[in-house]
Scaffold this motif. Structure first.
Motif, mmCIF file in Angstrom:
data_model
loop_
_atom_site.group_PDB
_atom_site.id
_atom_site.type_symbol
_atom_site.label_atom_id
_atom_site.label_comp_id
_atom_site.label_asym_id
_atom_site.label_seq_id
_atom_site.Cartn_x
_atom_site.Cartn_y
_atom_site.Cartn_z
ATOM 1 N N ASN A 16 0.814 -1.210 0.000
ATOM 2 C CA ASN A 16 0.000 0.000 0.000
ATOM 3 C C ASN A 16 0.858 1.275 0.000
ATOM 4 O O ASN A 16 0.662 2.158 -0.831
ATOM 5 C CB ASN A 16 -0.930 -0.009 1.209
ATOM 6 C CG ASN A 16 -1.934 1.105 1.181
ATOM 7 O OD1 ASN A 16 -2.569 1.353 0.173
ATOM 8 N ND2 ASN A 16 -2.091 1.784 2.296
ATOM 9 N N CYS A 17 1.825 1.368 0.921
ATOM 10 C CA CYS A 17 2.608 2.601 1.064
ATOM 11 C C CYS A 17 4.068 2.458 0.615
ATOM 12 O O CYS A 17 4.795 3.434 0.580
ATOM 13 C CB CYS A 17 2.563 3.089 2.505
ATOM 14 S SG CYS A 17 3.447 2.024 3.671
ATOM 15 N N LYS A 72 5.935 -3.271 7.110
ATOM 16 C CA LYS A 72 4.890 -4.279 7.183
ATOM 17 C C LYS A 72 5.461 -5.495 7.904
ATOM 18 O O LYS A 72 6.538 -5.975 7.572
ATOM 19 C CB LYS A 72 4.432 -4.675 5.779
ATOM 20 C CG LYS A 72 3.336 -5.716 5.757
ATOM 21 C CD LYS A 72 2.935 -6.015 4.328
ATOM 22 C CE LYS A 72 1.940 -7.135 4.250
ATOM 23 N NZ LYS A 72 1.577 -7.438 2.864
ATOM 24 N N THR A 73 4.741 -5.969 8.904
ATOM 25 C CA THR A 73 5.212 -7.091 9.704
ATOM 26 C C THR A 73 4.044 -7.974 10.096
ATOM 27 O O THR A 73 2.890 -7.552 10.034
ATOM 28 C CB THR A 73 5.963 -6.580 10.949
ATOM 29 O OG1 THR A 73 6.604 -7.664 11.577
ATOM 30 C CG2 THR A 73 5.040 -5.879 11.912
ATOM 31 N N TRP A 96 -0.910 -9.614 8.831
ATOM 32 C CA TRP A 96 0.100 -8.628 8.437
ATOM 33 C C TRP A 96 -0.406 -7.238 8.770
ATOM 34 O O TRP A 96 -1.587 -6.918 8.536
ATOM 35 C CB TRP A 96 0.388 -8.726 6.943
ATOM 36 C CG TRP A 96 1.144 -9.952 6.578
ATOM 37 C CD1 TRP A 96 0.609 -11.140 6.150
ATOM 38 C CD2 TRP A 96 2.558 -10.134 6.620
ATOM 39 N NE1 TRP A 96 1.619 -12.049 5.924
ATOM 40 C CE2 TRP A 96 2.824 -11.456 6.204
ATOM 41 C CE3 TRP A 96 3.628 -9.317 6.971
ATOM 42 C CZ2 TRP A 96 4.107 -11.972 6.117
ATOM 43 C CZ3 TRP A 96 4.914 -9.827 6.891
ATOM 44 C CH2 TRP A 96 5.148 -11.137 6.467
ATOM 45 N N TRP A 97 0.479 -6.391 9.295
ATOM 46 C CA TRP A 97 0.129 -5.027 9.695
ATOM 47 C C TRP A 97 1.264 -4.090 9.325
ATOM 48 O O TRP A 97 2.431 -4.380 9.567
ATOM 49 C CB TRP A 97 -0.104 -5.002 11.201
ATOM 50 C CG TRP A 97 -0.283 -3.644 11.794
ATOM 51 C CD1 TRP A 97 -1.328 -2.791 11.607
ATOM 52 C CD2 TRP A 97 0.605 -2.980 12.705
ATOM 53 N NE1 TRP A 97 -1.145 -1.638 12.337
ATOM 54 C CE2 TRP A 97 0.036 -1.733 13.018
ATOM 55 C CE3 TRP A 97 1.831 -3.318 13.270
ATOM 56 C CZ2 TRP A 97 0.643 -0.839 13.882
ATOM 57 C CZ3 TRP A 97 2.435 -2.416 14.125
ATOM 58 C CH2 TRP A 97 1.836 -1.196 14.440
ATOM 59 N N GLU A 105 -2.309 -0.421 7.402
ATOM 60 C CA GLU A 105 -2.982 -1.406 6.546
ATOM 61 C C GLU A 105 -2.889 -2.782 7.194
ATOM 62 O O GLU A 105 -1.822 -3.204 7.652
ATOM 63 C CB GLU A 105 -2.315 -1.434 5.172
ATOM 64 C CG GLU A 105 -2.924 -2.384 4.202
ATOM 65 C CD GLU A 105 -4.202 -1.877 3.573
ATOM 66 O OE1 GLU A 105 -4.901 -2.682 2.949
ATOM 67 O OE2 GLU A 105 -4.504 -0.670 3.694
ATOM 68 N N ILE A 106 -3.993 -3.507 7.242
ATOM 69 C CA ILE A 106 -4.050 -4.865 7.795
ATOM 70 C C ILE A 106 -4.476 -5.819 6.691
ATOM 71 O O ILE A 106 -5.444 -5.553 5.974
ATOM 72 C CB ILE A 106 -5.043 -4.952 8.963
ATOM 73 C CG1 ILE A 106 -4.567 -4.059 10.115
ATOM 74 C CG2 ILE A 106 -5.223 -6.390 9.407
ATOM 75 C CD1 ILE A 106 -5.568 -3.920 11.231
ATOM 76 N N THR A 107 -3.720 -6.904 6.525
ATOM 77 C CA THR A 107 -4.071 -7.924 5.532
ATOM 78 C C THR A 107 -3.977 -9.301 6.157
ATOM 79 O O THR A 107 -3.153 -9.552 7.032
ATOM 80 C CB THR A 107 -3.151 -7.858 4.286
ATOM 81 O OG1 THR A 107 -1.798 -7.947 4.715
ATOM 82 C CG2 THR A 107 -3.351 -6.582 3.502
#
Length: 77
Positions: free
Chosen positions: A49-50, A55-56, A66-67, A73-75
């Protein structure tokens, strides 16, 4: 220490501490809602996204996801 947006309550009260006993593990906790999760820093990667390498993978007592601490963003991958 700077705070982040909590993935659960969306308040700016999510912060971290390093686990001295286990390398690469970071403990996350929210002062607002009490949410807690652990991060294994080995899983850190770039966010789609960014594009920041913030992201971790976070794991709590119920789920793993993933956050991105930069854009929040959360996936679920």
């Amino acid at each position: 220490m700077a705070t982040q947006i909590c993935p659960k309550c969306q308040m700016d009260s999510f912060t971290w501490s390093i686990n001295d006993e286990i390398s690469n593990i970071t403990n996350w906790g929210c002062y607002e809602c009490g949410y807690q999760a652990i991060e294994n820093e080995v899983n850190e990667c770039a966010c789609e996204n960014c594009r920041k390498k913030q992201k971790t993978k976070l794991k709590d007592s119920e789920t793993e996801y993933w956050w991105c601490s930069h854009c929040n963003e959360i996936t679920q991958e």
